[in-house]
Write a protein that holds these residues in place. Structure first.
Motif, short mmCIF file in Angstrom:
data_model
loop_
_atom_site.label_atom_id
_atom_site.label_comp_id
_atom_site.label_asym_id
_atom_site.label_seq_id
_atom_site.Cartn_x
_atom_site.Cartn_y
_atom_site.Cartn_z
N SER A 162 17.32 54.50 0.06
CA SER A 162 17.53 55.36 -1.10
C SER A 162 17.01 54.65 -2.35
N PRO A 163 15.94 55.15 -2.95
CA PRO A 163 15.38 54.49 -4.14
C PRO A 163 16.40 54.29 -5.26
N LYS A 164 17.38 55.18 -5.36
CA LYS A 164 18.35 55.03 -6.45
C LYS A 164 19.16 53.74 -6.34
N ASN A 165 19.27 53.17 -5.14
CA ASN A 165 20.03 51.93 -4.97
C ASN A 165 19.27 50.69 -5.42
N LEU A 166 17.99 50.83 -5.69
CA LEU A 166 17.21 49.69 -6.19
C LEU A 166 17.78 49.20 -7.52
N GLN A 167 18.27 50.12 -8.33
CA GLN A 167 18.85 49.73 -9.61
C GLN A 167 20.08 48.84 -9.42
N ILE A 168 20.85 49.09 -8.37
CA ILE A 168 22.05 48.31 -8.10
C ILE A 168 21.73 46.86 -7.79
N ILE A 169 20.59 46.61 -7.13
CA ILE A 169 20.26 45.24 -6.71
C ILE A 169 19.20 44.59 -7.61
N ASN A 215 19.54 42.57 -16.82
CA ASN A 215 18.71 42.19 -17.97
C ASN A 215 17.27 42.67 -17.85
N MET A 216 16.92 43.28 -16.72
CA MET A 216 15.57 43.84 -16.57
C MET A 216 15.49 45.30 -17.02
N SER A 217 16.63 45.90 -17.37
CA SER A 217 16.68 47.29 -17.85
C SER A 217 15.92 48.25 -16.94
N PHE A 218 16.13 48.11 -15.64
CA PHE A 218 15.45 48.93 -14.63
C PHE A 218 15.95 50.37 -14.71
N GLN A 270 6.86 58.01 4.16
CA GLN A 270 5.46 57.69 3.88
C GLN A 270 4.90 58.69 2.88
N GLY A 271 4.27 58.17 1.83
CA GLY A 271 3.67 59.00 0.80
C GLY A 271 4.57 59.23 -0.41
N GLN A 272 5.82 58.81 -0.35
CA GLN A 272 6.74 59.00 -1.47
C GLN A 272 6.28 58.17 -2.68
N ILE A 273 6.32 58.79 -3.84
CA ILE A 273 5.98 58.13 -5.10
C ILE A 273 7.26 57.95 -5.91
N ILE A 274 7.42 56.75 -6.46
CA ILE A 274 8.58 56.43 -7.30
C ILE A 274 8.05 55.81 -8.58
N THR A 275 8.50 56.31 -9.72
CA THR A 275 8.10 55.73 -11.00
C THR A 275 9.34 55.21 -11.71
N TYR A 276 9.17 54.08 -12.37
CA TYR A 276 10.28 53.52 -13.11
C TYR A 276 9.77 52.66 -14.25
N THR A 277 10.69 52.31 -15.13
CA THR A 277 10.39 51.38 -16.22
C THR A 277 11.33 50.19 -16.07
N LEU A 278 10.89 49.06 -16.58
CA LEU A 278 11.70 47.86 -16.59
C LEU A 278 11.19 46.92 -17.66
N LYS A 279 11.99 45.92 -17.95
CA LYS A 279 11.64 44.90 -18.95
C LYS A 279 11.70 43.53 -18.26
N PRO A 280 10.62 43.15 -17.58
CA PRO A 280 10.67 41.91 -16.80
C PRO A 280 10.60 40.63 -17.63
N LEU A 281 9.90 40.68 -18.75
CA LEU A 281 9.73 39.48 -19.58
C LEU A 281 9.80 39.82 -21.06
N ILE A 302 7.73 48.02 -19.46
CA ILE A 302 6.52 48.40 -18.72
C ILE A 302 6.85 49.54 -17.76
N SER A 303 5.83 50.27 -17.38
CA SER A 303 5.95 51.32 -16.37
C SER A 303 5.41 50.79 -15.06
N TRP A 304 6.01 51.25 -13.97
CA TRP A 304 5.59 50.82 -12.65
C TRP A 304 5.63 52.05 -11.74
#
Length: 155
Positions: free
Chosen positions: A25-32, A36-39, A51-62, A67-69
């Motif tokens: 579940s992509p939504k659980n990526l935020q939990i882990i 401080n990365m503001s995912f 297969q083929g699923q697209i997920i877009t998110y923003t985060l603050k790695p540094l 940034i967008s990913w």
């Protein structure tokens, strides 16, 4: 292009099916992901990994720079593995394999293998040595501890 590799293995006190339910579940990526990365997930279709699923998110790695990913799930086999790659983002290459294997004692062996490369040639290699490698190691250590807390602290 210099290619780097990170590999982690963790044993989780639960079944492969329960692990898959959580990690697919992509939504659980935020939990882990460290707070401080503001995912933040910007878009995904609400479905389990496929297969083929697209997920877009923003985060603050540094340095608090947002940034967008964009990632794509390029392969997925229920209860066994999925692979995500970066389509757009900070890396020249990001290829992340997630494997789930049942153990004889009823646990799940979870293996993550990331291959990555940075842009900017020698400057990217320097950035990896000074910042990126350490930051990625810290992210995976955070994930390890969070997964321990979520799954392995249960008695």
């Amino acid at each position: 292009m210099k290619l780097y590799k990170i590999e982690t293995v963790q044993y989780i006190n639960t079944s492969v099916e329960e692990c898959w339910d959580f990690f697919s579940s992509p939504k659980n990526l935020q939990i882990i992901t460290p707070d401080n990365m503001s995912f933040e997930i910007q878009y995904f279709d609400g479905k389990r990994m496929y297969q083929g699923q697209i997920i877009t998110y923003t985060l603050k790695p540094l340095l608090g720079i947002k940034i967008s990913w964009v990632t794509e799930i390029t392969a997925s086999k229920e209860n066994q593995y999925f692979i995500d790659i970066q389509r757009f983002g900070p890396y020249k290459l990001w290829h992340h394999k997630h494997f789930f294997e049942a153990t004889e004692d009823g646990k799940t062996k979870m293996t993550d293998i990331v291959h990555y490369a940075l842009p900017l040639g020698i400057l990217g290699r320097l950035m990896n040595r000074l910042v990126v490698k350490t930051k990625l190691k810290a992210i995976f250590e955070y994930r390890h501890h969070k997964i321990e807390e979520l799954f392995n602290s249960k008695l």
